[in-house]
Design an enzyme around this catalytic site. Structure first.
Site, PDB file in Angstrom:
ATOM      1  N   CYS A 130      31.852   8.773   1.049  1.00 33.69           N
ATOM      2  CA  CYS A 130      30.984   7.884   1.807  1.00 33.69           C
ATOM      3  C   CYS A 130      30.234   6.992   0.838  1.00 33.69           C
ATOM      4  O   CYS A 130      30.360   7.112  -0.371  1.00 33.69           O
ATOM      5  CB  CYS A 130      29.993   8.697   2.633  1.00 33.69           C
ATOM      6  SG  CYS A 130      30.725  10.052   3.566  1.00 33.69           S
TER       7      CYS A 130
ATOM      8  N   LYS B  91      38.602   6.106  -1.380  1.00 25.47           N
ATOM      9  CA  LYS B  91      38.887   5.811  -2.783  1.00 25.47           C
ATOM     10  C   LYS B  91      38.474   6.955  -3.690  1.00 25.47           C
ATOM     11  O   LYS B  91      39.242   7.396  -4.530  1.00 25.47           O
ATOM     12  CB  LYS B  91      38.170   4.520  -3.193  1.00 25.47           C
ATOM     13  CG  LYS B  91      38.420   4.103  -4.643  1.00 25.47           C
ATOM     14  CD  LYS B  91      39.871   3.757  -4.888  1.00 25.47           C
ATOM     15  CE  LYS B  91      40.122   3.258  -6.295  1.00 25.47           C
ATOM     16  NZ  LYS B  91      41.572   3.096  -6.557  1.00 25.47           N
TER      17      LYS B  91
END
EC number: 2.6.1.16
Length: 610
Positions: free
Chosen positions: A2, A605
């Site tokens: 996040c 990512k």
């Protein structure tokens, strides 16, 4: 996974917070939210399911004002993606955002419900908000309440707490999830990634494990896990401010594919001369350590694991040192035997991969002679906690599917292999010069490989309506095939698998038919003839063959086999070279299918939770 952004300033911070979230979109998320409090203690919270732009529109429409605020992009772990589960979460006057996973949240939830708290979401984060609200009733300050709260948490967290009744400060705690504080003039900021703050500051301080910090406009106070005040290093960022700009490229991934020649040059600069590797560039004590290494243990996840698998061939064939490679999430839960004089190498683009970090911490208890990391982010947890770091210089990589981080990892590993072999007198001056010459030639050769984009774009049309694809390679090209299959499945959502070509007859041949494209990595080496036999096995069963072959390998195209003739390059660096057309193929298949190339569904990512 996040994203967190926070600010304490005299000016309105809502736009700064939203812009910070935009710069963190690459990390992956399903919802976004912001909370701002003004000097009159008025709190505004907005949350939206979907893209940050939807939140930005809501912030603009509401004309959100206030000098203290926190913002968050959520990637669902506990509770479905929804506006109710989006952060920030509120309990009374307390507002909280959180990255990570609170493992004992069910027990805490039950305890808090017994105290009369009503939960409005399914998230583990809401227990933090209620706990802080409870502790603040008896604490002398918000700082003390947060310090007491985090002692009750089991799991990973980077969490920021705001009290509506005290809009002059934020309190942040970090354990297993990165937090960086950015210093301005009369204003201060925080985030989960410094990239979020590059438009407002260049001066950063990373919190260490267990730290709790109190941040006001003019001051930042940091306390360690024991509650003692500590000083953490403040450094100047050398990241480019426009790193999050796509320029003229359609996607970040495309931009990053084409940045690889420059990234490789940057990674090699100062580390190789015209004919040798500069061992001292690896680390102050690198020469002494490498001379003693008898075994190498590589630990990594995802694309970094594939880089490690490729390097294993180099460590053993070039440097003559045994090498094992293991997935971090497996390594950390396995009972293993540490070999004498064994060097641990962790690989990670972000330096914050949760399983890799946990593996490093475990390994440091198990008698490894040294722990080294190969990483792309200076100041990251892996860099700070390893004995020494050999940095890749890929620059900021935003696309979820790794490209330039992978190839710079491979180049860095090859330089390390050469240095190790040199220190142990297994790589002589002639072979060292040959390796270094091949490295010098590689950026130009990759530019040539990139010129195949139009041809590969046409080829990609054959894959877009397929449901499965098989990739084959042998030797050090097998991990390259694995990486190619990972790229295709990540961004095109086509099921793709990779096999060592010699394994075809042990099962995968059963899958071959006219609807199964088979992609083969075919350099000209000692395994070429065996690879040709494997190709004939596919051909005999009606498979669709796409062979990326060395131009001197002697392949001829026909109706069952398309050939992409690649210019001949040194066998030493060829695995890196053959990565490029695989990246382009995946990118253009995804483009045709219309998927979200830079932010594939369900992926993030930086995987900062287990």
């Amino acid at each position: 996974m996040c994203g967190i952004v926070g600010a304490v300033a005299q000016r309105d911070v809502a736009e700064i917070l939203v812009q910070g979230l935009r710069r963190l979109e690459y990390r992956g998320y399903d919802s976004a939210g912001v909370a701002v409090v003004d000097s009159d203690k008025q709190l505004t919270r907005l949350r939206r399911l979907g893209k940050v732009q939807e939140l930005a529109d809501a912030v603009e429409a509401a004309q959100v004002a206030g000098g203290t605020g926190i913002a968050h992009t959520r990637w669902a772990t506990h509770g479905e993606p929804s506006e109710i589960n989006a952060h920030p979460h509120i309990s009374g006057d307390i507002t909280v955002v959180h990255n990570g996973i609170i493992e004992n949240h069910e027990m805490l939830r039950t305890m808090l419900q017994d105290r009369g708290y009503v939960f409005t979401s399914q998230t583990d984060t809401e227990v933090i908000a209620h706990l802080v609200e409870w502790e603040l009733r008896s604490a002398s300050s918000l700082l003390e309440a947060v310090q007491t709260t985090v002692k009750q948490l089991t799991g990973a967290y980077g969490t920021v707490v705001m009290d509506r009744n005290d809009p002059s400060r934020l309190v942040v705690a970090r354990s297993g999830s990165p937090i960086v504080i950015g210093f301005g003039i009369g204003e201060n900021f925080l985030a989960s990634d410094q990239l979020a703050l590059l438009n407002v500051t260049r001066r950063f301080m990373y919190l260490e494990e267990g730290d709790v910090a109190e941040m006001t406009r003019r001051d930042v106070r940091v306390f360690d896990a024991l509650g003692q005040p500590v000083q953490r290093e403040i450094s100047e960022s050398n990241l480019e401010h426009d790193a999050a700009d796509k320029g003229h490229y359609r996607h970040y991934m495309q931009k990053e594919i084409f940045e690889q020649p420059k990234a490789l040059i940057n990674t090699m600069e100062g580390r190789i001369t015209h004919d040798c590797v500069v061992v001292e560039s690896i680390g102050v004590h690198a020469a002494e350590i490498l001379a003693k290494v008898e075994h190498v243990q590589i630990v990594a996840c995802g694309t970094s694991y594939n880089a490690g698998m490729t390097a294993r061939y180099w460590f053993e064939s070039l440097a003559g040192v045994s090498c094992d490679v293991e997935i971090a999430s497996e390594f950390r839960y396995r009972k293993f035997v540490t070999r004498p004089n064994s060097l641990l190498i962790t690989l990670s683009q972000s330096g914050e991969t949760a399983d890799t970090l946990a593996a490093l911490r475990l390994a440091k208890e198990k008698g490894y002679m040294a722990a080294m990391t190969i990483c792309n982010v200076a100041g990251s947890s892996l860099v700070r906690e390893s004995d020494f770091a050999f940095m890749t210089r890929a620059g900021t990589e935003i696309g979820v599917a790794s490209t330039k981080a992978f190839t710079t990892q491979l180049v860095t590993l090859l330089m390390l292999v050469t240095a190790l072999g040199k220190q142990q007198q297994r790589i002589g001056r002639e072979l060292e010069a040959e390796i270094v010459h091949a490295l010098h030639q590689l950026p130009k050769q990759i530019e040539t490989a990139l010129s195949f984009e139009k041809q590969i774009e046409t080829l990609a049309e054959d894959f877009a309506d397929k449901h499965h694809t098989l990739f084959l390679g042998r030797g050090e090209y097998y991990p390259i095939a694995v990486e190619a299959s990972l790229k295709l499945k990540e961004i095109s959502y086509i099921h793709a698998e990779a096999y060592a070509a010699g394994e075809l007859k042990h099962g995968p041949l059963a899958l071959i038919d006219a609807d199964m494209p088979v992609v083969v990595v075919a350099p000209s080496n000692e395994l070429l003839e065996k690879l040709k036999s494997n190709i004939e096995e596919v051909r005999a069963r009606g498979g669709l063959l796409y062979v990326f072959a060395d131009e001197v390998a002697g392949f001829e195209a026909d109706e069952t086999m398309k050939i992409i003739a690649m210019p001949h390059v040194s066998e030493i660096v060829a695995p890196i070279y053959y990565t490029i057309p695989m990246q382009l193929l995946s990118y253009h298949v995804a483009l045709i299918k219309g998927t979200d190339v830079d932010q594939p569904r369900n992926l993030a990512k930086a995987v900062t939770v287990e």
